[in-house]
Design a protein around this motif. Structure first.
Motif, mmCIF file in Angstrom:
data_model
loop_
_atom_site.group_PDB
_atom_site.id
_atom_site.type_symbol
_atom_site.label_atom_id
_atom_site.label_comp_id
_atom_site.label_asym_id
_atom_site.label_seq_id
_atom_site.Cartn_x
_atom_site.Cartn_y
_atom_site.Cartn_z
ATOM 1 N N GLY A 18 30.824 47.219 36.636
ATOM 2 C CA GLY A 18 30.344 46.165 35.751
ATOM 3 C C GLY A 18 31.257 45.974 34.562
ATOM 4 O O GLY A 18 31.534 44.840 34.149
ATOM 5 N N ALA A 19 31.742 47.074 33.995
ATOM 6 C CA ALA A 19 32.648 46.992 32.853
ATOM 7 C C ALA A 19 33.954 46.316 33.241
ATOM 8 O O ALA A 19 34.501 45.504 32.488
ATOM 9 N N ALA A 20 34.473 46.660 34.420
ATOM 10 C CA ALA A 20 35.730 46.076 34.876
ATOM 11 C C ALA A 20 35.593 44.571 35.100
ATOM 12 O O ALA A 20 36.489 43.795 34.756
ATOM 13 N N ALA A 21 34.466 44.153 35.682
ATOM 14 C CA ALA A 21 34.249 42.727 35.918
ATOM 15 C C ALA A 21 34.192 41.960 34.608
ATOM 16 O O ALA A 21 34.784 40.882 34.468
ATOM 17 N N LEU A 22 33.475 42.502 33.624
ATOM 18 C CA LEU A 22 33.380 41.844 32.325
ATOM 19 C C LEU A 22 34.735 41.840 31.627
ATOM 20 O O LEU A 22 35.133 40.841 31.021
ATOM 21 N N ALA A 23 35.452 42.956 31.701
ATOM 22 C CA ALA A 23 36.768 43.039 31.067
ATOM 23 C C ALA A 23 37.718 41.991 31.631
ATOM 24 O O ALA A 23 38.485 41.370 30.887
ATOM 25 N N GLU A 24 37.655 41.789 32.942
ATOM 26 C CA GLU A 24 38.553 40.791 33.538
ATOM 27 C C GLU A 24 38.191 39.384 33.076
ATOM 28 O O GLU A 24 39.072 38.551 32.830
ATOM 29 N N ARG A 25 36.887 39.099 32.925
ATOM 30 C CA ARG A 25 36.486 37.781 32.423
ATOM 31 C C ARG A 25 36.967 37.573 30.991
ATOM 32 O O ARG A 25 37.437 36.494 30.629
ATOM 33 N N ILE A 26 36.840 38.597 30.165
ATOM 34 C CA ILE A 26 37.295 38.498 28.768
ATOM 35 C C ILE A 26 38.807 38.301 28.722
ATOM 36 O O ILE A 26 39.326 37.486 27.949
ATOM 37 N N ALA A 27 39.533 39.049 29.546
ATOM 38 C CA ALA A 27 40.988 38.919 29.581
ATOM 39 C C ALA A 27 41.410 37.511 29.993
ATOM 40 O O ALA A 27 42.368 36.943 29.441
ATOM 41 N N LYS A 28 40.683 36.937 30.938
ATOM 42 C CA LYS A 28 41.001 35.591 31.392
ATOM 43 C C LYS A 28 40.787 34.582 30.265
ATOM 44 O O LYS A 28 41.604 33.671 30.060
ATOM 45 N N LEU A 29 39.694 34.746 29.506
ATOM 46 C CA LEU A 29 39.434 33.852 28.375
ATOM 47 C C LEU A 29 40.511 33.978 27.304
ATOM 48 O O LEU A 29 40.898 32.988 26.674
ATOM 49 N N ALA A 30 40.975 35.194 27.095
ATOM 50 C CA ALA A 30 41.990 35.438 26.068
ATOM 51 C C ALA A 30 43.402 35.129 26.562
ATOM 52 O O ALA A 30 44.340 35.114 25.767
#
Length: 332
Positions: A18-30
């Motif tokens: 779950g953390a990895a999935a959220l981290a990837e979404r945040i990275a994509k936004l940034a």
């Protein structure tokens, strides 16, 4: 300003996925890279210390490969193949490995999957999240469960020096993910100390409100932020407000208390990590300031510019560090 890469510590657990999935979404936004890190205990370390046999080194490589495959199986389908390719498997305790990666990569954000530990487990070894937060120079996001959206962000702002950097991080993070932001200040009851003269509660709270309006509220750059003041115990009030408002992320500042203070008084941040009512974003206020001070001292030793005053260091902590190849990785 770039966030720098988003680094996420992973293992073979659902929380890490779950953390990895959220981290990837945040990275994509940034618009930055998401990098996965996994720490594994080196079962062959004692043997290597006394017998540097090439076969032992080969067994270490086999152990790393097996650990990589195990973690990738858990994460596959949760994160992209591109993210899986970044998986960095290293020997050592998780907190130590993550600190090494942070020093090398200078990420804008470190993401961990939160796990609930019993009191005995915390007493014996603590949790990776606690160990990381105590020493991290970059913001740490500890996820609760498997976050699906980041729509509401609650930030705790007190009257200490931590308020400015904490609010700045919360505003920047809310803008990045497009979330609604609410700022909460909690005034605790006045303590009744035997032998000390009584303090007028009305006068005390009036002064606290005055300080809040003069020192904290002006730091907010977003005009539509809802500002709240509550009276009560800090942790209990934060837990209640986060639950009632259904906050997706609670932002707090880490004051970097010493070991003795944490044992005697407990840390608000550490108690929140242990209970984890929602995902928790921690601004590394004192740790980052100390790191900035050390960097300036190294520059002075190399003949660079002089060290800034204490008041200037808090401003500079929110900007890129210009020399040494370092980038501004937190707090715009």
């Amino acid at each position: 300003m770039s966030w720098g890469p988003v680094v996420v510590g992973v293992d073979a657990s659902a929380a890490a996925a779950g953390a990895a999935a959220l981290a990837e979404r945040i990275a994509k936004l940034a618009g930055v890279r998401c990098e996965l890190v996994h720490a594994v205990r080196d079962a062959w370390a004692p043997l290597v210390a006394v017998n540097p046999d090439p076969q032992v080194a080969e067994m270490q490589l086999v152990q790393q490969a097996l650990a990589r495959e195990q973690v990738q199986q858990v994460l596959r389908g949760t994160v992209s193949d591109r993210a899986l390719e970044t998986l960095n498997v290293r020997f050592g305790p998780a907190a130590v490995v993550l600190r090494q990666v942070v020093e090398e990569r200078r990420p804008g954000l470190l993401v961990l999957g939160g796990k609930h530990h019993t009191a005995l487990e915390r007493w014996l070894g603590g949790s990776t999240s606690l160990h990381v937060v105590r020493t991290s120079e970059v913001p740490v996001l500890i996820t609760a469960g498997v976050p699906t959206a980041l729509r509401r962000i609650l930030v705790a702002a007190d009257l200490s020096k931590a308020a400015g950097p904490t609010v700045a991080l919360a505003e920047r993070f809310a803008r990045l993910v497009g979330a609604e932001l609410r700022v909460l200040t909690v005034f605790e009851p006045l303590p009744n100390l035997p032998g000390m003269p009584a303090v007028d509660a009305n006068e005390y709270y009036a002064l606290a409100h005055e300080t809040l309006e003069r020192e904290v509220w002006p730091r907010l750059k977003t005009q539509e932020v809802q500002k709240l003041v509550r009276h009560g115990l800090v942790v209990e009030t934060l837990l209640r407000e986060a639950t009632e408002w259904r906050a997706d992320v609670l932002v707090v500042g880490s004051h970097g208390k010493g070991w003795a203070q944490r044992v005697l008084l407990g840390s608000v941040t550490e108690r929140l990590i242990n209970q984890l009512p929602t995902s928790l974003l921690v601004a590394p206020v004192d740790v980052a300031a100390a790191a900035l001070s050390r960097r300036y001292e190294r520059r002075v030793a190399r003949g660079g510019r002089s060290r800034p005053s204490c008041s200037a260091s808090w401003t500079n902590a929110q900007r890129p560090v210009a020399s040494g190849g370092e980038t501004g990785h937190w707090l715009a």
